[in-house]
Design a protein around this motif. Structure first.
Motif, short mmCIF file in Angstrom:
data_model
loop_
_atom_site.label_atom_id
_atom_site.label_comp_id
_atom_site.label_asym_id
_atom_site.label_seq_id
_atom_site.Cartn_x
_atom_site.Cartn_y
_atom_site.Cartn_z
N ARG A 1 -43.57 -25.45 93.94
CA ARG A 1 -43.42 -26.65 95.08
C ARG A 1 -42.40 -26.05 96.11
O ARG A 1 -42.89 -26.46 97.30
CB ARG A 1 -43.12 -27.95 94.27
CG ARG A 1 -43.85 -28.57 93.35
CD ARG A 1 -43.51 -29.83 92.90
NE ARG A 1 -42.31 -29.59 92.11
CZ ARG A 1 -41.74 -30.63 91.46
NH1 ARG A 1 -42.36 -31.53 91.14
NH2 ARG A 1 -40.68 -30.40 90.76
N ARG B 1 -44.01 -35.00 95.29
CA ARG B 1 -45.09 -35.52 94.24
C ARG B 1 -45.16 -34.56 93.31
O ARG B 1 -45.32 -34.84 91.95
CB ARG B 1 -46.43 -35.63 95.03
CG ARG B 1 -47.40 -36.14 94.19
CD ARG B 1 -48.66 -36.26 94.66
NE ARG B 1 -49.63 -34.89 94.01
CZ ARG B 1 -50.53 -34.21 94.66
NH1 ARG B 1 -50.97 -34.52 95.89
NH2 ARG B 1 -50.68 -33.26 94.05
N ALA C 1 -44.69 -33.52 106.84
CA ALA C 1 -44.93 -34.61 106.11
C ALA C 1 -45.50 -33.96 104.73
O ALA C 1 -45.30 -34.33 103.51
CB ALA C 1 -45.88 -35.47 106.57
N VAL C 2 -46.53 -33.14 104.99
CA VAL C 2 -47.09 -32.52 103.63
C VAL C 2 -46.11 -31.69 102.93
O VAL C 2 -46.20 -31.64 101.59
CB VAL C 2 -48.44 -31.47 104.15
CG1 VAL C 2 -48.64 -30.71 103.16
CG2 VAL C 2 -49.71 -32.40 104.66
N ILE D 1 -44.14 -34.18 100.70
CA ILE D 1 -45.20 -34.50 99.68
C ILE D 1 -45.13 -33.55 98.56
O ILE D 1 -45.16 -34.01 97.34
CB ILE D 1 -46.51 -35.23 100.53
CG1 ILE D 1 -46.26 -36.19 101.17
CG2 ILE D 1 -47.50 -35.49 99.20
CD1 ILE D 1 -47.57 -36.68 101.93
N THR D 2 -45.26 -32.37 99.12
CA THR D 2 -45.36 -31.16 97.99
C THR D 2 -44.21 -31.46 97.20
O THR D 2 -44.45 -31.22 95.76
CB THR D 2 -45.81 -30.08 98.75
OG1 THR D 2 -46.99 -30.26 99.37
CG2 THR D 2 -46.02 -28.79 97.66
#
Length: 91
Positions: free
Chosen positions: A40, A90, A82-83, A86-87
């Motif tokens: 991640r 999450r 943002a991605v 989130i990675t």
């Protein structure tokens, strides 16, 4: 014309279909399993590098007077950041 086959043979395709559905569910569960933390963080680092390149294009386009390209690149940078977040969160 009557179906002279025993019940087990008649319902065999249904059983195979159910087994395939169970295998698909297992594959989906494996796909949803959280990624390891190192993976991640690595993916987030790659996303941040891409966001930095988008930001560089946004600044260069803004200096050159290409406001639409600048705005699109800035939005791309923000979405990529943002991605990355989130990675990591999450998993």
């Amino acid at each position: 014309m009557t179906d002279e086959r025993p019940d087990a043979e008649r319902h065999e395709p249904e059983r195979r279909r159910d087994e395939r559905l169970d295998e698909d569910r297992l594959d989906a569960d494996r796909a949803r399993a959280p990624r390891p933390l190192l993976e991640r963080v690595g993916l987030a680092a790659i996303a941040l590098v891409m966001a930095a390149m988008f930001a560089l294009v946004a600044v260069a386009a803004g200096i050159g007077g290409e406001w639409i390209l600048s705005a699109m690149s800035a939005v791309g940078a923000l979405m990529t950041i943002a991605v990355a977040g989130i990675t990591v969160i999450r998993g």
